[in-house]
Structures are given as C-alpha cells and as structure tokens.
Design a protein around this motif. Structure first.
Motif, PDB file in Angstrom:
ATOM      1  N   ARG A 115     -15.551   1.010   2.491  1.00 36.72           N
ATOM      2  CA  ARG A 115     -14.944   1.748   1.367  1.00 36.72           C
ATOM      3  C   ARG A 115     -15.978   2.627   0.660  1.00 36.72           C
ATOM      4  NH1 ARG A 115     -11.118  -3.283  -0.611  1.00 36.72           N
ATOM      5  NH2 ARG A 115      -9.528  -2.867   0.974  1.00 36.72           N
ATOM      6  N   VAL A 168     -16.349   5.725   2.683  1.00 38.34           N
ATOM      7  CA  VAL A 168     -15.146   6.563   2.548  1.00 38.34           C
ATOM      8  C   VAL A 168     -15.181   7.295   1.199  1.00 38.34           C
ATOM      9  CG1 VAL A 168     -12.614   6.536   2.379  1.00 38.34           C
ATOM     10  CG2 VAL A 168     -13.755   5.118   4.085  1.00 38.34           C
ATOM     11  N   ALA A 220     -15.061  11.357   0.784  1.00 33.03           N
ATOM     12  CA  ALA A 220     -14.000  11.985  -0.013  1.00 33.03           C
ATOM     13  C   ALA A 220     -14.599  12.783  -1.176  1.00 33.03           C
ATOM     14  CB  ALA A 220     -13.038  10.917  -0.527  1.00 33.03           C
ATOM     15  N   LYS A 243     -13.565   4.330  -4.094  1.00 32.55           N
ATOM     16  CA  LYS A 243     -12.799   4.749  -2.891  1.00 32.55           C
ATOM     17  C   LYS A 243     -11.442   5.308  -3.291  1.00 32.55           C
ATOM     18  CE  LYS A 243      -9.944   4.205   0.764  1.00 32.55           C
ATOM     19  NZ  LYS A 243      -8.490   4.413   0.773  1.00 32.55           N
ATOM     20  N   THR A 283     -10.616   9.361  -2.963  1.00 37.57           N
ATOM     21  CA  THR A 283      -9.670   9.806  -1.936  1.00 37.57           C
ATOM     22  C   THR A 283      -8.458  10.509  -2.551  1.00 37.57           C
ATOM     23  OG1 THR A 283      -8.713   7.571  -1.818  1.00 37.57           O
ATOM     24  CG2 THR A 283     -10.376   8.142  -0.169  1.00 37.57           C
ATOM     25  N   SER A 317      -9.558  13.831  -3.813  1.00 38.40           N
ATOM     26  CA  SER A 317      -9.904  14.776  -2.738  1.00 38.40           C
ATOM     27  C   SER A 317      -8.634  15.430  -2.201  1.00 38.40           C
ATOM     28  CB  SER A 317     -10.680  14.085  -1.610  1.00 38.40           C
ATOM     29  OG  SER A 317      -9.844  13.260  -0.832  1.00 38.40           O
ATOM     30  N   GLU A 318      -7.557  14.659  -2.184  1.00 39.30           N
ATOM     31  CA  GLU A 318      -6.269  15.202  -1.724  1.00 39.30           C
ATOM     32  C   GLU A 318      -5.810  16.313  -2.679  1.00 39.30           C
ATOM     33  OE1 GLU A 318      -3.288  12.206  -1.963  1.00 39.30           O
ATOM     34  OE2 GLU A 318      -2.122  13.041  -0.321  1.00 39.30           O
ATOM     35  N   CYS A 371      -8.640  14.884   4.415  1.00 39.15           N
ATOM     36  CA  CYS A 371      -8.597  13.942   3.291  1.00 39.15           C
ATOM     37  C   CYS A 371      -7.462  12.946   3.420  1.00 39.15           C
ATOM     38  CB  CYS A 371      -8.491  14.695   1.965  1.00 39.15           C
ATOM     39  SG  CYS A 371      -6.865  15.372   1.682  1.00 39.15           S
ATOM     40  N   ALA A 387      -8.028   9.265   4.815  1.00 37.58           N
ATOM     41  CA  ALA A 387      -8.866   8.394   3.963  1.00 37.58           C
ATOM     42  C   ALA A 387      -8.088   7.792   2.793  1.00 37.58           C
ATOM     43  CB  ALA A 387     -10.074   9.176   3.450  1.00 37.58           C
ATOM     44  N   VAL A 388      -6.976   8.418   2.442  1.00 37.96           N
ATOM     45  CA  VAL A 388      -6.124   7.830   1.392  1.00 37.96           C
ATOM     46  C   VAL A 388      -5.442   6.579   1.956  1.00 37.96           C
ATOM     47  CG1 VAL A 388      -4.126   8.257  -0.127  1.00 37.96           C
ATOM     48  CG2 VAL A 388      -5.729  10.110   0.343  1.00 37.96           C
ATOM     49  N   ARG A 400      -3.760   3.792  -1.144  1.00 41.36           N
ATOM     50  CA  ARG A 400      -3.830   4.018  -2.606  1.00 41.36           C
ATOM     51  C   ARG A 400      -3.034   2.932  -3.331  1.00 41.36           C
ATOM     52  NH1 ARG A 400      -2.031   9.632  -3.982  1.00 41.36           N
ATOM     53  NH2 ARG A 400      -1.845  10.026  -1.770  1.00 41.36           N
TER      54      ARG A 400
END
Ligand SMILES: Cc1cc2nc3c(=O)[nH]c(=O)nc-3n(C[C@H](O)[C@H](O)[C@H](O)COP(=O)(O)OP(=O)(O)OC[C@H]3O[C@@H](n4cnc5c(N)ncnc54)[C@H](O)[C@@H]3O)c2cc1C
Length: 182
Positions: free
Chosen positions: A20, A23, A27, A97, A101, A104-105, A133, A136-137, A143
């Motif tokens: 994590r 990641v 991100a 993390k 993430t 980043s989205e 991205c 990685a979510v 999430r």
C-alpha cells in the motif's frame, strides 16, 4: 513455514502495508504528473485571446491538483517515517494509499479537461494517467475497504495490534557499517 502456526493472516496483512505504501507513492506521482502537464498546457493554449491559465475555473483545477499533491505527499512521508522508526503504521499507510489513489483519479480526470479534446487523445500523456490510476483505486484494498477501515479506527472499533516481531528501525548505511565493524 513463515512465522508460527496461526500467524499467516497477520503476516499477509503486514505485507499489504508495504504494498500500500508503494501504491500511495505511485498515485501521488500521478497527481504530480497531472498537475505538471496541466500547468504546461494552460500556459501554452490560448482561447478568447488569452492563455487558458487566466481562466478562473482552469486555475481552480490546478489549485486542487496542487493541494492534493502536497497533502498526499505528506501522508506518504508520514507513513514512511513511521516505517523507518519501526512503529505501527497500518492506519497511516491505509490513509496514504486511499487518499492518494482517489485523488489521483480526480487529478487525472481534471487534467484531461484542462487539455480539452486534446486530453482525450493520445497525443498528450494525460489520458494514460486516467487509465493508470484506476487500477490502484481497486487493488491493495478498494476505496470502500479503506473507507470502512478508517471509520472503524476513528470510531475505536478497530485497534492496531503489535506483531509478535517488528522490523527494527531503519539505520543509514554508515551506521550499519559502524555496527558491523564493532
Ligand atoms: C490491475 C489489477 C492488478 C491486480 N494485481 C493483483 C496482485 O498482484 N495480487 C493480488 O492478489 N491481487 C491483485 N489484484 C486484485 C485486487 O486486489 C482485487 O481486485 C481487489 O481486492 C478487489 O477484489 P475483487 O476484484 O474480488 O472485488 P470484490 O471483492 O468482488 O468487490 C467488488 C465491489 O464490492 C465492494 N466490496 C467488497 N467487499 C466489501 C465489503 N466488505 N464492504 C464494502 N464494500 C465491499 C468493493 O469495494 C468493490 O467496489 C489486482 C487487481 C487489478 C485491477
């Protein structure tokens, strides 16, 4: 056998804490790349006789990318600091993390919009940031899972228990050499 019998889940969770962390780092880099590409494009592209950097709603997107980058970088550094000290860090690593993430989205999506239709094409890198991205979510805890874990930690419904053995604090190479020479 790794560890002792019955310890497998704990060891797997410990491994996730390290994954994590990486990641969160990647991100955070996507947010920075989205910001940098958007800044460069906003200072170059002109509409209605002015650079799009002068339009307030373009500025707003760039301001959000900048603040999200700075916040996620700090969350990630805090998790790394705790790891280097050999301290418990599941909660902090999960937060880094999760936030990096999801932000980043948002950053990659805004970067595409700053680029207008060019952002949707592969002439510019920002469409790739949005593709990169998304996974990685989902991996290393979706999430939703991080949201629930953070709520349970805040509510006191979840407690981080120390492992039977913890990693020692990290020492710079010079001090490791000094210990080895003793
Ligand atoms: C590109 C990519 C690479 C991957 N690489 C690896 C890898 O190297 N190693 C590996 O082991 N795995 C890997 N995975 C798998 C990844 O860890 C899982 O996809 C992820 O944990 C989600 O599990 P799932 O796909 O079974 O979805 P599900 O568990 O079926 O979840 C579906 C939806 O339901 C929600 N949900 C599920 N359970 C709950 C719950 N208890 N509470 C609330 N919401 C819930 C989820 O958040 C999600 O929105 C990878 C995934 C991707 C996309």
């Amino acid at each position: 056998m790794v560890g002792v019998e019955g310890e497998g889940f704990k060891i797997a969770m410990f491994a996730l804490e390290q994954g994590r962390y990486t990641v969160a780092s990647g991100a955070t880099g996507v947010i920075r790349a989205s910001r940098d590409a958007s800044v460069a494009y906003a200072l170059e592209r002109e509409t209605f006789g002015t650079k799009i950097a002068n339009h307030q709603l373009v500025k707003q997107k760039i301001a959000l990318m900048e603040s999200d980058y700075q916040m996620c970088h700090l969350l990630w550094l805090r998790a790394g600091y705790l790891k280097n000290q050999g301290k418990l860090n599941a909660k902090e690593t999960s937060l880094a993390k999760w936030q990096a993430t999801v932000r980043s989205e948002k950053a990659a999506s805004m970067a595409i919009e700053v680029h207008g239709a060019n952002g949707y094409s592969n002439d510019y890198p920002v469409e790739r940031y949005l593709r990169n991205c998304k996974a990685a979510v989902i991996y290393e805890g979706t999430r939703d899972i991080h949201t629930l874990m953070q709520a349970d930690w805040a509510l006191g419904l979840k407690k981080e228990k120390p492992a039977r053995k913890t990693l020692p604090p990290w020492r710079p190479a010079e001090s490791r050499e000094a210990v080895a020479a003793d």
